[in-house]
Design a protein around this motif. Structure first.
Motif, PDB file in Angstrom:
ATOM      1  N   ARG A  36       0.817  -1.216   0.000  1.00  0.00           N
ATOM      2  CA  ARG A  36       0.000   0.000   0.000  1.00  0.00           C
ATOM      3  C   ARG A  36       0.851   1.267   0.000  1.00  0.00           C
ATOM      4  NH1 ARG A  36      -4.706   1.959   4.130  1.00  0.00           N
ATOM      5  NH2 ARG A  36      -4.965   3.995   3.142  1.00  0.00           N
ATOM      6  N   PHE A  37       1.922   1.285   0.814  1.00  0.00           N
ATOM      7  CA  PHE A  37       2.664   2.540   0.999  1.00  0.00           C
ATOM      8  C   PHE A  37       4.033   2.541   0.336  1.00  0.00           C
ATOM      9  CE2 PHE A  37      -0.137   2.294   4.808  1.00  0.00           C
ATOM     10  CZ  PHE A  37      -0.969   3.352   4.465  1.00  0.00           C
ATOM     11  N   GLY A  38       4.511   1.385  -0.122  1.00  0.00           N
ATOM     12  CA  GLY A  38       5.854   1.258  -0.660  1.00  0.00           C
ATOM     13  C   GLY A  38       5.897   1.494  -2.156  1.00  0.00           C
ATOM     14  N   PRO A  39       6.867   0.876  -2.856  1.00  0.00           N
ATOM     15  CA  PRO A  39       7.750  -0.169  -2.343  1.00  0.00           C
ATOM     16  C   PRO A  39       8.834   0.339  -1.380  1.00  0.00           C
ATOM     17  CG  PRO A  39       8.350   0.377  -4.599  1.00  0.00           C
ATOM     18  CD  PRO A  39       7.087   1.125  -4.289  1.00  0.00           C
ATOM     19  N   ARG A  40       9.131   1.630  -1.443  1.00  0.00           N
ATOM     20  CA  ARG A  40      10.168   2.104  -0.528  1.00  0.00           C
ATOM     21  C   ARG A  40       9.487   2.559   0.765  1.00  0.00           C
ATOM     22  NH1 ARG A  40      15.379   3.160  -0.581  1.00  0.00           N
ATOM     23  NH2 ARG A  40      16.209   5.014   0.436  1.00  0.00           N
ATOM     24  N   VAL A  41       9.882   1.956   1.881  1.00  0.00           N
ATOM     25  CA  VAL A  41       9.240   2.287   3.158  1.00  0.00           C
ATOM     26  C   VAL A  41      10.272   2.494   4.269  1.00  0.00           C
ATOM     27  CG1 VAL A  41       7.039   1.076   2.737  1.00  0.00           C
ATOM     28  CG2 VAL A  41       8.985  -0.173   3.732  1.00  0.00           C
ATOM     29  N   ALA A  42       9.868   3.272   5.261  1.00  0.00           N
ATOM     30  CA  ALA A  42      10.626   3.349   6.503  1.00  0.00           C
ATOM     31  C   ALA A  42       9.978   2.369   7.477  1.00  0.00           C
ATOM     32  CB  ALA A  42      10.594   4.774   7.059  1.00  0.00           C
ATOM     33  N   VAL A  43      10.800   1.501   8.063  1.00  0.00           N
ATOM     34  CA  VAL A  43      10.321   0.569   9.090  1.00  0.00           C
ATOM     35  C   VAL A  43      10.827   1.114  10.429  1.00  0.00           C
ATOM     36  CG1 VAL A  43      10.373  -1.821   9.923  1.00  0.00           C
ATOM     37  CG2 VAL A  43      10.473  -1.347   7.461  1.00  0.00           C
ATOM     38  N   LYS A  44       9.890   1.446  11.322  1.00  0.00           N
ATOM     39  CA  LYS A  44      10.283   2.148  12.554  1.00  0.00           C
ATOM     40  C   LYS A  44       9.763   1.445  13.801  1.00  0.00           C
ATOM     41  CE  LYS A  44      10.266   6.730  11.764  1.00  0.00           C
ATOM     42  NZ  LYS A  44       9.669   8.097  11.583  1.00  0.00           N
ATOM     43  N   ALA A  45      10.641   1.254  14.765  1.00  0.00           N
ATOM     44  CA  ALA A  45      10.231   0.662  16.046  1.00  0.00           C
ATOM     45  C   ALA A  45       9.238   1.609  16.715  1.00  0.00           C
ATOM     46  CB  ALA A  45      11.451   0.462  16.941  1.00  0.00           C
ATOM     47  N   LEU A  46       8.072   1.066  17.064  1.00  0.00           N
ATOM     48  CA  LEU A  46       7.022   1.914  17.630  1.00  0.00           C
ATOM     49  C   LEU A  46       7.129   1.915  19.154  1.00  0.00           C
ATOM     50  CD1 LEU A  46       4.875   3.681  16.427  1.00  0.00           C
ATOM     51  CD2 LEU A  46       3.345   1.737  16.333  1.00  0.00           C
ATOM     52  N   VAL A  47       8.098   2.649  19.651  1.00  0.00           N
ATOM     53  CA  VAL A  47       8.292   2.781  21.103  1.00  0.00           C
ATOM     54  C   VAL A  47       8.397   4.259  21.455  1.00  0.00           C
ATOM     55  CG1 VAL A  47       9.363   0.541  21.574  1.00  0.00           C
ATOM     56  CG2 VAL A  47      10.788   2.429  20.768  1.00  0.00           C
ATOM     57  N   PRO A  48       7.877   4.636  22.636  1.00  0.00           N
ATOM     58  CA  PRO A  48       7.812   6.058  22.977  1.00  0.00           C
ATOM     59  C   PRO A  48       9.127   6.604  23.521  1.00  0.00           C
ATOM     60  CG  PRO A  48       6.780   4.768  24.704  1.00  0.00           C
ATOM     61  CD  PRO A  48       7.237   3.796  23.650  1.00  0.00           C
ATOM     62  N   VAL A  49      10.182   6.510  22.732  1.00  0.00           N
ATOM     63  CA  VAL A  49      11.461   7.107  23.119  1.00  0.00           C
ATOM     64  C   VAL A  49      12.089   7.794  21.915  1.00  0.00           C
ATOM     65  CG1 VAL A  49      12.066   5.521  24.989  1.00  0.00           C
ATOM     66  CG2 VAL A  49      12.671   4.932  22.643  1.00  0.00           C
ATOM     67  N   GLY A  51      15.661   9.086  19.739  1.00  0.00           N
ATOM     68  CA  GLY A  51      16.943   8.491  19.381  1.00  0.00           C
ATOM     69  C   GLY A  51      16.837   7.108  18.777  1.00  0.00           C
ATOM     70  N   ARG A  52      15.665   6.783  18.238  1.00  0.00           N
ATOM     71  CA  ARG A  52      15.520   5.449  17.648  1.00  0.00           C
ATOM     72  C   ARG A  52      16.409   5.295  16.432  1.00  0.00           C
ATOM     73  NH1 ARG A  52       9.568   5.638  16.182  1.00  0.00           N
ATOM     74  NH2 ARG A  52      10.371   7.701  15.658  1.00  0.00           N
ATOM     75  N   GLY A  53      16.543   6.384  15.665  1.00  0.00           N
ATOM     76  CA  GLY A  53      17.367   6.343  14.464  1.00  0.00           C
ATOM     77  C   GLY A  53      18.775   5.867  14.785  1.00  0.00           C
ATOM     78  N   LYS A  54      19.384   6.511  15.766  1.00  0.00           N
ATOM     79  CA  LYS A  54      20.752   6.177  16.164  1.00  0.00           C
ATOM     80  C   LYS A  54      20.860   4.763  16.711  1.00  0.00           C
ATOM     81  CE  LYS A  54      22.817  10.557  17.514  1.00  0.00           C
ATOM     82  NZ  LYS A  54      23.027  11.360  18.719  1.00  0.00           N
ATOM     83  N   ALA A  55      19.794   4.320  17.384  1.00  0.00           N
ATOM     84  CA  ALA A  55      19.830   2.997  18.013  1.00  0.00           C
ATOM     85  C   ALA A  55      19.472   1.885  17.028  1.00  0.00           C
ATOM     86  CB  ALA A  55      18.888   2.966  19.213  1.00  0.00           C
ATOM     87  N   GLY A  56      19.304   2.234  15.766  1.00  0.00           N
ATOM     88  CA  GLY A  56      18.977   1.213  14.775  1.00  0.00           C
ATOM     89  C   GLY A  56      17.494   0.901  14.693  1.00  0.00           C
ATOM     90  N   GLY A  57      16.686   1.752  15.302  1.00  0.00           N
ATOM     91  CA  GLY A  57      15.248   1.502  15.331  1.00  0.00           C
ATOM     92  C   GLY A  57      14.482   2.079  14.157  1.00  0.00           C
ATOM     93  N   VAL A  58      15.188   2.688  13.221  1.00  0.00           N
ATOM     94  CA  VAL A  58      14.552   3.233  12.011  1.00  0.00           C
ATOM     95  C   VAL A  58      15.380   2.812  10.807  1.00  0.00           C
ATOM     96  CG1 VAL A  58      13.894   5.317  10.753  1.00  0.00           C
ATOM     97  CG2 VAL A  58      13.713   5.274  13.258  1.00  0.00           C
ATOM     98  N   VAL A  59      14.764   2.090   9.878  1.00  0.00           N
ATOM     99  CA  VAL A  59      15.484   1.742   8.652  1.00  0.00           C
ATOM    100  C   VAL A  59      14.610   2.020   7.437  1.00  0.00           C
ATOM    101  CG1 VAL A  59      17.241   0.053   9.318  1.00  0.00           C
ATOM    102  CG2 VAL A  59      14.864  -0.646   9.212  1.00  0.00           C
ATOM    103  N   VAL A  60      15.251   2.524   6.404  1.00  0.00           N
ATOM    104  CA  VAL A  60      14.528   2.773   5.159  1.00  0.00           C
ATOM    105  C   VAL A  60      14.936   1.673   4.179  1.00  0.00           C
ATOM    106  CG1 VAL A  60      14.123   4.406   3.286  1.00  0.00           C
ATOM    107  CG2 VAL A  60      14.484   5.247   5.619  1.00  0.00           C
ATOM    108  N   VAL A  61      13.958   0.934   3.667  1.00  0.00           N
ATOM    109  CA  VAL A  61      14.247  -0.229   2.820  1.00  0.00           C
ATOM    110  C   VAL A  61      13.352  -0.230   1.585  1.00  0.00           C
ATOM    111  CG1 VAL A  61      15.000  -1.716   4.728  1.00  0.00           C
ATOM    112  CG2 VAL A  61      12.581  -1.648   4.082  1.00  0.00           C
ATOM    113  N   ASP A  62      13.740  -1.082   0.613  1.00  0.00           N
ATOM    114  CA  ASP A  62      12.963  -1.238  -0.616  1.00  0.00           C
ATOM    115  C   ASP A  62      12.324  -2.609  -0.676  1.00  0.00           C
ATOM    116  OD1 ASP A  62      13.045   0.974  -2.577  1.00  0.00           O
ATOM    117  OD2 ASP A  62      15.205   0.848  -2.156  1.00  0.00           O
ATOM    118  N   GLY A  63      11.017  -2.638  -0.821  1.00  0.00           N
ATOM    119  CA  GLY A  63      10.344  -3.898  -1.108  1.00  0.00           C
ATOM    120  C   GLY A  63       9.939  -4.708   0.113  1.00  0.00           C
TER     121      GLY A  63
END
Ligand code: GDP
Ligand code: MN
Length: 378
Positions: A36-49, A51-63
């Motif tokens: 629905r939203f891709g093929p390129r999407v950001a996959v993000k850890a859904l936690v209320p903190v 600095g997720r990006g730095k901790a590896g909790g946000v990745v942008v991927v294809d497919g």
């Protein structure tokens, strides 16, 4: 703090564009969202903190495959002290520029302020040079009732919006801040997309606990949020504090090292007073952090455990020593300092406090535990 998709629903209702997204709590739910939203999407850890990006909790991927792999890795993992039970699958936005905008209560004056920067995406603490602060006038502010939120399901396409300038985004955030009785609304980054649109890629929203009874957001958005008064205050300052009831206060950098330090104190027969996550912002947050841990009832010693990598020990230590000067505590303090900048940091402790940092974490722990124990008996 609200979960990101709830924060984004609030922004969306204020007229600010957010990427289309959906929530997945199992791998099977990822594919349809990428379709629905891709093929390129950001996959993000859904936690209320933060600095997720730095901790590896946000990745942008294809497919679908890459998104499923990213979700597989995140689901069930720990980020800070939160287990990741859900991921956000979000339309990836090609970024031309990352900006920062927030409205919050200035801790010094207690007044609402608008903070803006041309350098979004990174920690607000490292952009202080570039940060514009505008104190907001609370007098004569019309506050139309806030639209009720939580009506739509967890999946939402991009919303049509008439907002096209930074000024309009700022005004929308300010209105939402007052309407929803927030203590923080932060968009970091607010991006200028490749097509020129302004889109909120992140949303950190903290609502005022004391306005709980008249909230226009669903209860489950904020359930489990309320901690002790000190924990809430810490959260508002961007620090994650958990009171543990013991007498050894702990200041360490990063969630992992802090948890290890809490365990080490307990293993040495001591009673940890707190878990406090100050992330990489130890320097700028040292004064409120130290003030918080020293205000914990029953604290009899302080253990400072810094391990420098990207975060420099000398910078973090200078922050703590400045805080120490400002607060003039009387309890004994024990330092363990290793890694980047540690030689300089150790010398600063000698020069400014006239004490010798301990040569290892174990020794610092056992001194802090021992001295808290002495305090207990006396
Ligand atoms: P935080 O680290 O918890 O604040 O998480 P954010 O939601 O701010 O994401 C961290 C970083 O990931 C952002 O600053 C962006 O650079 C990047 N990012 C997040 N979403 C997207 C996206 O949709 N597209 C692209 N290209 N980058 C993204
Ligand atoms: Mn962010």
């Amino acid at each position: 703090m609200l979960l990101e998709h709830h924060g984004k629903e609030l922004l969306r209702s204020a007229g600010i564009a957010v990427p289309g997204h959906g929530v997945a709590s199992a791998i099977a739910a990822v594919g349809p969202l990428v379709d629905r939203f891709g093929p390129r999407v950001a996959v993000k850890a859904l936690v209320p903190v933060g600095g997720r990006g730095k901790a590896g909790g946000v990745v942008v991927v294809d497919g679908v495959e890459a998104a499923e792999a990213a979700a597989q890795r995140l689901l069930g993992a720990m980020l800070g002290s939160h287990r990741v039970d859900q991921v956000l699958i979000e339309e990836a936005i090609p970024i031309a520029q990352e900006l920062y905008i927030s409205v919050t209560i200035d801790p010094g004056s207690g007044r609402p302020v608008l903070l803006e920067s041309d350098q979004g995406g990174i920690d607000v603490e490292s952009m202080t040079d570039d940060l514009t602060t505008t104190v907001l006038d609370v007098q004569n502010r019309p506050t139309p009732p806030a639209p009720a939120l939580g009506q739509s399901e967890s999946e939402s396409g991009p919303a049509p919006t008439s907002i096209t300038t930074r000024r309009e985004v700022a005004n929308a955030v300010i209105s939402a801040f007052f309407q929803y009785e927030a203590t923080l609304i932060e968009i970091n980054p607010l991006v200028v997309a490749a097509d020129g649109r302004l889109v909120a890629l992140d949303a950190k929203v903290q609502l005022d606990e004391s306005a709980r009874h008249r909230r226009s957001v669903p209860d489950h958005w904020v359930d489990g949020e309320s901690g002790t008064e000190r924990e809430q205050l810490a959260a508002e300052l961007g620090l994650r504090l958990i009171e543990l009831g013991g007498d050894v206060a702990i200041l360490a950098n990063g969630a992992g090292l802090t948890m290890a330090t809490v365990d080490a104190v307990a293993n040495a027969g001591g009673r940890p007073a707190n878990f406090l996550e100050i992330g990489g912002d130890a320097y700028t947050k040292a004064i409120p952090a130290l003030e918080l841990v020293l205000s914990l009832p029953g604290v009899r010693s302080l253990l400072v455990n810094f391990c420098g990598a990207f975060a420099r020990c000398d910078v973090m230590t200078a922050g703590v020593l400045d805080a120490w000067d400002a607060l003039q505590p009387t309890i004994p303090v024990y330092f363990s300092i290793s890694g980047t900048g540690s030689d300089k940091a150790r010398q600063m402790v000698r020069d400014r406090l006239g004490i010798e940092p301990l040569p290892s974490m174990q020794e610092a722990v056992s001194h802090a535990v021992g001295s808290a124990g002495l305090g207990r008996r006396s």
